[in-house]
Design a protein around this motif. Sequence first.
Motif, PDB file in Angstrom:
ATOM      1  N   PHE A  86       0.935  -1.341  -0.033  1.00 60.18           N
ATOM      2  CA  PHE A  86      -0.035  -0.040   0.076  1.00 60.18           C
ATOM      3  C   PHE A  86       1.009   1.220   0.157  1.00 60.18           C
ATOM      4  CE2 PHE A  86      -4.466   1.116   2.318  1.00 60.18           C
ATOM      5  CZ  PHE A  86      -4.886   1.670   1.106  1.00 60.18           C
ATOM      6  N   HIS A 137       0.689   5.308   0.306  1.00 63.95           N
ATOM      7  CA  HIS A 137       0.217   6.436   0.836  1.00 63.95           C
ATOM      8  C   HIS A 137       1.071   7.679   0.535  1.00 63.95           C
ATOM      9  CE1 HIS A 137      -3.002   4.282   2.600  1.00 63.95           C
ATOM     10  NE2 HIS A 137      -3.878   5.339   2.688  1.00 63.95           N
ATOM     11  N   GLU A 189      -1.632  11.670   7.565  1.00 65.17           N
ATOM     12  CA  GLU A 189      -2.395  11.958   6.244  1.00 65.17           C
ATOM     13  C   GLU A 189      -3.506  12.978   6.296  1.00 65.17           C
ATOM     14  OE1 GLU A 189      -2.140   9.088   7.150  1.00 65.17           O
ATOM     15  OE2 GLU A 189      -4.127   8.313   7.089  1.00 65.17           O
ATOM     16  N   TRP A 190      -3.876  12.719   7.664  1.00 64.74           N
ATOM     17  CA  TRP A 190      -5.349  13.511   7.946  1.00 64.74           C
ATOM     18  C   TRP A 190      -4.936  15.111   8.612  1.00 64.74           C
ATOM     19  CZ3 TRP A 190     -10.859  12.354   8.946  1.00 64.74           C
ATOM     20  CH2 TRP A 190     -11.072  11.398   8.106  1.00 64.74           C
ATOM     21  N   HIS A 246      -5.542  11.127  -2.318  1.00 65.22           N
ATOM     22  CA  HIS A 246      -6.248  10.828  -0.940  1.00 65.22           C
ATOM     23  C   HIS A 246      -7.150  12.133  -0.670  1.00 65.22           C
ATOM     24  CE1 HIS A 246      -5.952   9.718   3.357  1.00 65.22           C
ATOM     25  NE2 HIS A 246      -5.858   8.658   2.684  1.00 65.22           N
ATOM     26  N   HIS A 247      -7.620  12.131   0.558  1.00 63.19           N
ATOM     27  CA  HIS A 247      -8.676  12.951   1.077  1.00 63.19           C
ATOM     28  C   HIS A 247      -8.571  14.461   0.823  1.00 63.19           C
ATOM     29  CE1 HIS A 247     -10.078   9.312   2.637  1.00 63.19           C
ATOM     30  NE2 HIS A 247      -9.555   9.485   3.950  1.00 63.19           N
ATOM     31  N   TYR A 294      -6.018   3.217  -5.205  1.00 59.11           N
ATOM     32  CA  TYR A 294      -6.836   3.687  -4.149  1.00 59.11           C
ATOM     33  C   TYR A 294      -7.443   5.234  -4.825  1.00 59.11           C
ATOM     34  CZ  TYR A 294      -7.523   6.297   0.279  1.00 59.11           C
ATOM     35  OH  TYR A 294      -8.116   6.994   1.248  1.00 59.11           O
ATOM     36  N   ASP A 346     -12.276   4.921  -0.953  1.00 61.97           N
ATOM     37  CA  ASP A 346     -12.205   5.048   0.469  1.00 61.97           C
ATOM     38  C   ASP A 346     -12.915   6.609   0.610  1.00 61.97           C
ATOM     39  OD1 ASP A 346     -11.281   4.510   3.142  1.00 61.97           O
ATOM     40  OD2 ASP A 346      -9.623   5.722   2.801  1.00 61.97           O
ATOM     41  N   PHE A 347     -13.824   6.709   1.586  1.00 63.74           N
ATOM     42  CA  PHE A 347     -14.603   5.591   2.120  1.00 63.74           C
ATOM     43  C   PHE A 347     -16.312   6.231   2.346  1.00 63.74           C
ATOM     44  CE2 PHE A 347     -12.739   8.269   5.329  1.00 63.74           C
ATOM     45  CZ  PHE A 347     -13.782   8.603   6.519  1.00 63.74           C
ATOM     46  N   ARG A 354     -15.914  -0.220   0.041  1.00 66.05           N
ATOM     47  CA  ARG A 354     -16.148   0.934   0.634  1.00 66.05           C
ATOM     48  C   ARG A 354     -16.885   2.065   0.170  1.00 66.05           C
ATOM     49  NH1 ARG A 354     -10.462   2.173   4.533  1.00 66.05           N
ATOM     50  NH2 ARG A 354     -10.720   0.031   5.185  1.00 66.05           N
ATOM     51  N   GLU A 403      -9.403  -2.850   8.579  1.00 69.07           N
ATOM     52  CA  GLU A 403      -8.284  -1.966   8.543  1.00 69.07           C
ATOM     53  C   GLU A 403      -7.493  -2.116  10.143  1.00 69.07           C
ATOM     54  OE1 GLU A 403      -8.901   1.824   7.069  1.00 69.07           O
ATOM     55  OE2 GLU A 403      -7.536   2.775   8.550  1.00 69.07           O
ATOM     56  N   TRP A 406      -0.598   6.175   7.981  1.00 67.65           N
ATOM     57  CA  TRP A 406      -0.457   5.839   6.637  1.00 67.65           C
ATOM     58  C   TRP A 406       0.617   6.750   5.789  1.00 67.65           C
ATOM     59  CZ3 TRP A 406      -2.750   1.115   5.748  1.00 67.65           C
ATOM     60  CH2 TRP A 406      -3.834   1.016   6.489  1.00 67.65           C
TER      61      TRP A 406
END
Length: 403
Positions: free
Chosen positions: A12, A14, A25-26, A73-74, A116, A175-176, A212, A224, A248
């Motif tokens: 994986f 990220h 990552e958030w 990603h987000h 992803y 996701d997600f 998801r 997860e 991640w």
Amino acid sequence: MSWFTEARFGLFLHWGLYSLAARHEWVKSYERLDDEHYDRYFRHFDPDLYDPEAWAEEAANAGMRYVVVTTKHHEGFCLWDSALTDYKATRTPYGRDLLAPLVEAFRRRGMRIGFYHSLLDWHHPEFPVDLYHPQRDDEETRAAPRDVRKYADYLHGQVRELLTGYGPVDLMWFDFSYPGRGLGAKGRDEWRSRELFDLVKELQPGIMINNRLDLGSGDFTTPEQVMPQGGTTGGVPWESCQTLNGSWGHDRDNLDWKPADLLIRMLVDNVSKGGNMLLNVGPDGRGRFGPRAVGRLREIGDWMSLHSRSIHGAGAAPGLTPPPDCRYTLRGDRLYLHLFAWPLKHVHLDGLAGRVEYAQFLHDASEVQPLRVDPAQPGHLYLRGLPEDTLTLQLPVTRPDVA
Ligand code: JFZ
């Protein structure tokens, strides 16, 4: 889709602007960073040491058979040269597409390719504010309502780009979803998941889609950072995704690194329950894996170089219960016994008496002899009374495969 259960072990990745913040990552949501603040990572994104060939080599040497990379990603930043946004690698100082060379490098190593793709997008102007969004509900957002349909058009358009521009894609990892979870809840209605699912299958008929999208189990499910108990997914293939250190994305100051022997036991445990393990690396802002990640991948690779036959193409051994601190994996008619703790001199295998033609260690193919209880030998007194169907193997006192 048999490649997926055959592979058992994947990488994986990220990687995005959060790799520069280097604190999860958030970070944009956790610290409620506004777009203006977050833009510094975009303006300074320049992974000059990016070498996807080196990544693919590390993954292949670790025994990984597929890769799943964060196309977006987000945070909303795109690794590829999307025609639908300027928020992409090609507009950063780096100035080049990051996805195509990655796909090529991993394909060249014979690895399967997974994308992803975040359903959440904290950059798109039409993505409605919700409980995860860095910009929470306020006067401004209420004054200018956002139209999730426009966002879904963008989402579908980008997925179309990803599945038409990079050759065969084997796996799609959305996701997600968070339907019915308060402010700005999102699920199949907002993403238009059914339509999206059908689009993906139309563009890449052989592809596998995860669970998801809020449409039920999908082609495979993705527990997860937990170890599933096994047999609980009702026959649906599954993959547990795991971090090296709890984060991640690249997380510089994190010291919560799992040791390689634990990661190997996690992999074995997954396979013994019939699942895959997708192990994450968060490359840094210059495009490197970092010494702690590389160290672990190489230790796993050392183990895999001798033991991969018990992983690739292997699965659960139905009906057999291993001794304490042990796992079974089964591949064809070969049964592999993994000893997580080394017992003294013997290991007792319930139900296997008369069913094993020959036993050997995997690392050096040396014979492991069964114990035949000799009534004349006083030491064997204590081994009498084992159930008749128990096979007892004789082990050296010292584990033979370590220096
Ligand atoms: C998501 C992401 O938010 C995270 O950053 C990372 O990419 C991870 C692989 O996936 O995190 C989730 C998604 C779903 C659940 C938990 C964490 N869930 O369903 O419990």
